[in-house]
Design a protein around this motif. Structure first.
Motif, PDB file in Angstrom:
ATOM      1  N   ILE A  29       0.756  -1.172  -0.050  1.00 31.90           N
ATOM      2  CA  ILE A  29      -0.042  -0.029   0.008  1.00 31.90           C
ATOM      3  C   ILE A  29       0.996   1.174   0.095  1.00 31.90           C
ATOM      4  O   ILE A  29       1.459   1.463   0.924  1.00 31.90           O
ATOM      5  CB  ILE A  29      -1.105   0.021   0.952  1.00 31.90           C
ATOM      6  CG1 ILE A  29      -1.660  -1.370   1.499  1.00 31.90           C
ATOM      7  CG2 ILE A  29      -2.156   0.987   1.078  1.00 31.90           C
ATOM      8  CD1 ILE A  29      -2.402  -1.409   2.742  1.00 31.90           C
ATOM      9  N   TYR A  67       5.163  -9.253   7.747  1.00 35.86           N
ATOM     10  CA  TYR A  67       5.550  -7.914   7.084  1.00 35.86           C
ATOM     11  C   TYR A  67       6.902  -8.007   6.533  1.00 35.86           C
ATOM     12  O   TYR A  67       7.826  -8.355   7.307  1.00 35.86           O
ATOM     13  CB  TYR A  67       5.555  -6.890   8.273  1.00 35.86           C
ATOM     14  CG  TYR A  67       5.244  -5.453   8.009  1.00 35.86           C
ATOM     15  CD1 TYR A  67       4.484  -4.952   7.079  1.00 35.86           C
ATOM     16  CD2 TYR A  67       6.108  -4.339   8.857  1.00 35.86           C
ATOM     17  CE1 TYR A  67       4.377  -3.611   6.739  1.00 35.86           C
ATOM     18  CE2 TYR A  67       5.838  -2.919   8.522  1.00 35.86           C
ATOM     19  CZ  TYR A  67       4.715  -2.697   7.468  1.00 35.86           C
ATOM     20  OH  TYR A  67       4.702  -1.582   7.285  1.00 35.86           O
ATOM     21  N   TYR A 107      -3.571   3.845  -1.311  1.00 32.42           N
ATOM     22  CA  TYR A 107      -4.631   4.116  -0.189  1.00 32.42           C
ATOM     23  C   TYR A 107      -6.074   4.093  -0.405  1.00 32.42           C
ATOM     24  O   TYR A 107      -6.837   3.640   0.238  1.00 32.42           O
ATOM     25  CB  TYR A 107      -4.234   5.233   0.787  1.00 32.42           C
ATOM     26  CG  TYR A 107      -2.890   5.032   1.319  1.00 32.42           C
ATOM     27  CD1 TYR A 107      -2.603   4.440   2.609  1.00 32.42           C
ATOM     28  CD2 TYR A 107      -1.589   5.688   0.837  1.00 32.42           C
ATOM     29  CE1 TYR A 107      -1.275   4.173   3.105  1.00 32.42           C
ATOM     30  CE2 TYR A 107      -0.271   5.522   1.254  1.00 32.42           C
ATOM     31  CZ  TYR A 107      -0.247   4.645   2.467  1.00 32.42           C
ATOM     32  OH  TYR A 107       0.971   4.608   3.108  1.00 32.42           O
ATOM     33  N   LEU A 131      -5.861  -8.116   3.347  1.00 33.25           N
ATOM     34  CA  LEU A 131      -5.970  -6.882   4.036  1.00 33.25           C
ATOM     35  C   LEU A 131      -7.425  -7.062   4.847  1.00 33.25           C
ATOM     36  O   LEU A 131      -7.710  -6.092   5.434  1.00 33.25           O
ATOM     37  CB  LEU A 131      -5.870  -5.694   3.158  1.00 33.25           C
ATOM     38  CG  LEU A 131      -4.709  -5.738   2.449  1.00 33.25           C
ATOM     39  CD1 LEU A 131      -4.753  -4.182   1.667  1.00 33.25           C
ATOM     40  CD2 LEU A 131      -3.316  -5.463   3.519  1.00 33.25           C
ATOM     41  N   LEU A 189      -7.297  -6.219   8.621  1.00 31.52           N
ATOM     42  CA  LEU A 189      -6.462  -4.897   8.721  1.00 31.52           C
ATOM     43  C   LEU A 189      -7.345  -4.109   9.545  1.00 31.52           C
ATOM     44  O   LEU A 189      -6.782  -3.294  10.483  1.00 31.52           O
ATOM     45  CB  LEU A 189      -6.090  -4.227   7.293  1.00 31.52           C
ATOM     46  CG  LEU A 189      -5.298  -3.050   7.584  1.00 31.52           C
ATOM     47  CD1 LEU A 189      -4.056  -2.923   8.578  1.00 31.52           C
ATOM     48  CD2 LEU A 189      -4.799  -2.339   6.098  1.00 31.52           C
ATOM     49  N   ASN A 201      -2.422   1.458   8.208  1.00 32.93           N
ATOM     50  CA  ASN A 201      -1.291   1.250   7.769  1.00 32.93           C
ATOM     51  C   ASN A 201       0.136   1.557   8.486  1.00 32.93           C
ATOM     52  O   ASN A 201       0.983   0.793   8.835  1.00 32.93           O
ATOM     53  CB  ASN A 201      -1.105   1.629   6.144  1.00 32.93           C
ATOM     54  CG  ASN A 201       0.219   1.184   5.484  1.00 32.93           C
ATOM     55  OD1 ASN A 201       0.484  -0.229   5.290  1.00 32.93           O
ATOM     56  ND2 ASN A 201       0.976   1.976   5.209  1.00 32.93           N
TER      57      ASN A 201
END
Length: 479
Positions: free
Chosen positions: A60, A86, A172, A188, A191, A238
């Motif tokens: 992202i 990550y 985004y 995601l 998230l 994020n």
């Protein structure tokens, strides 16, 4: 402040004057560039790596970005909680310590961003090519795996060298639209829940977030546009994943007794009392048992009085620096703005210190010795990074000042709505004009923080990059 993008097109121009004024470097020295080209062609340095190409990682970043530092996958764990994968670009696989490229990037410190082209930390062959986590490309990475419970608390973390392949590059707005539509990408889907949980933990810890207007300069046809872009939820979530990783890295370093932390002293009582007085004068209710972080988190950032208090709250975040330690505990180990120990490790393409932080964590996690070249560098890194941070901030402000002057150059005498952010000496203030989105000085009597008033443009000097206003009502009284 309107909760939407505000765009005003400026006149044509470039930022050569900014580059010259601040002595920004141009091309890389021949030897440094040759090293980068050779490293990109040869691929990452040999050594053991876990094959993690089966992980459906995604990135992202802003639209058009090619220097992609991070790729993520967030999974739900059986029984509750989250697992964060990550991947961080592995610059240690390309940059040779003591080489010409290493020497050049130490001089640069970080990527400096200008509207008409960046001054990158690493040559494009690496930063936008062989080291960037571009979609569909197999890349070396420092791969973090962090487990959190259902409330977002970290339970475990480790990092190792791996080979990864990002599957999709998102921006985004695209991710936010998918979340809002109830159809996020599977990588995601968790998230939002983890991001919200981590943000709630941050407020309870005492982390301070200032939701001040964020100006941005973007290309628009043959000129430039001033944009006021509100921070989206996805942007905030994020950021929480990056902060989670940086906090895990700091914990690793402190446990091992070696590292480099991003630190900020706790504000003194005077700064907090100042903020309480400001809140009272702005008419903002602040119960005595409510922490500053809780107050700031609940304020509506579109309200003028909130914007003024956010500006005053910058007093709580002064004195940031870098603290290194090797053997002895650091004198300061926390970052007051984050309310926890924190280390930079998630943006090595764009920030020098992250490469060294990553090497420390990779060694600690593997149970091996931290490389000697990393230990030797700990002495010089704080000064290198502090200097580059200061330069990047000055360049960013100069570019904004330049575009503000271009936008307003033909509007001397025009009046605008403005919010008073901070006053000085009773007759001078910092004001924010929402349309066009401009931060500037204003003179006039009787201005109060949080007040909305009319101002008149009295100066827009494109050569000096200076804009100033006068309170319209005050000028009328003196005529």
């Amino acid at each position: 402040m309107a909760s939407k993008v505000i765009r005003v097109v400026a006149a044509d121009g470039d930022f050569a004057g900014v580059r010259t004024e601040f002595g920004l470097p141009g091309d890389y020295p021949g030897a440094a560039l040759a090293e980068a080209v050779r490293a990109a062609a040869d691929g990452p340095a040999p050594g053991p790596r876990e094959d993690a190409t089966d992980l459906p990682l995604v990135t992202i970043d802003p639209p058009g970005a090619k220097d992609l530092d991070q790729a993520m996958l967030i999974e739900r764990r059986s029984g509750g909680g989250f697992r964060v994968h990550y991947a961080i670009a592995d610059l240690g696989a390309f940059v040779v310590s003591g080489g010409a490229l290493d020497a050049e990037v130490r001089k640069r410190g970080q990527t400096v961003y200008l509207p008409d082209g960046n001054v990158p930390l690493h040559p494009a062959e690496l930063s936008e090519g062989a080291a960037s986590l571009l979609p569909g490309e197999i890349r070396p990475a420092a791969l973090w795996t962090i487990d959190c419970d259902a409330e977002g608390n970290q339970e475990s973390a480790h990092v190792r060298r791996a080979t990864v392949r990002s599957t999709v590059r998102f921006d985004y707005e695209t991710v936010q639209a998918a979340v809002d539509a109830g159809n996020p990408h599977p990588s995601l889907a968790a998230l939002p829940d983890l991001g919200r949980a981590r943000r709630a933990l941050a407020v309870r810890r005492g982390a301070v977030e200032l939701q001040l207007p964020e100006q941005e300069v973007v290309a628009d046809g043959d000129g430039w546009a001033l944009v006021l872009r509100p921070r989206s939820e996805v942007d905030a979530w994020n950021a929480e994943i990056s902060l989670l990783t940086g906090m895990a890295a700091a914990e690793m370093m402190l446990t091992a007794g070696i590292g480099i932390l991003r630190t900020l002293p706790d504000p003194d009582d005077g700064a907090v009392q100042w903020l309480r007085r400001s809140a009272k004068s702005l008419g903002i209710d602040w119960p005595r048992d409510e922490a500053a972080a809780e107050l700031l988190a609940r304020l509506d950032p579109t309200r003028p009085e909130s914007m003024a208090l956010f500006m005053d709250a910058t007093r709580l975040l002064r004195g940031a620096g870098y603290t290194t330690f090797d053997g002895s505990p650091p004198e300061i180990s926390t970052h007051a703005g984050i309310a926890a120990p924190y280390a930079h490790v998630t943006a090595p393409l764009r920030r020098l210190v992250d490469r060294f932080g990553a090497e420390i964590c990779l060694a600690v996690s593997a149970g091996t010795e931290v490389p000697e070249w990393v230990r030797e560098s700990l002495v010089s890194l704080p000064d290198l990074m502090s200097a580059s941070d200061a330069l990047a901030a000055k360049v960013d402000r100069a570019c904004l000042d330049q575009v503000e002057a271009w936008v307003l150059a033909d509007q001397i005498g025009a009046e605008f709505d403005a919010v008073v952010l901070r006053t000085e000496n009773g007759n001078s203030a910092d004001v924010f004009v929402p349309a066009p989105p401009v931060l500037a000085r204003c003179t006039g009597e009787g201005m109060s923080e949080g007040e909305t008033m009319r101002v008149r443009l009295v100066e827009a000097d494109t050569a000096a990059r200076k804009v100033s206003f006068q309170r319209a009502e005050q000028e009328e009284k003196t005529e």
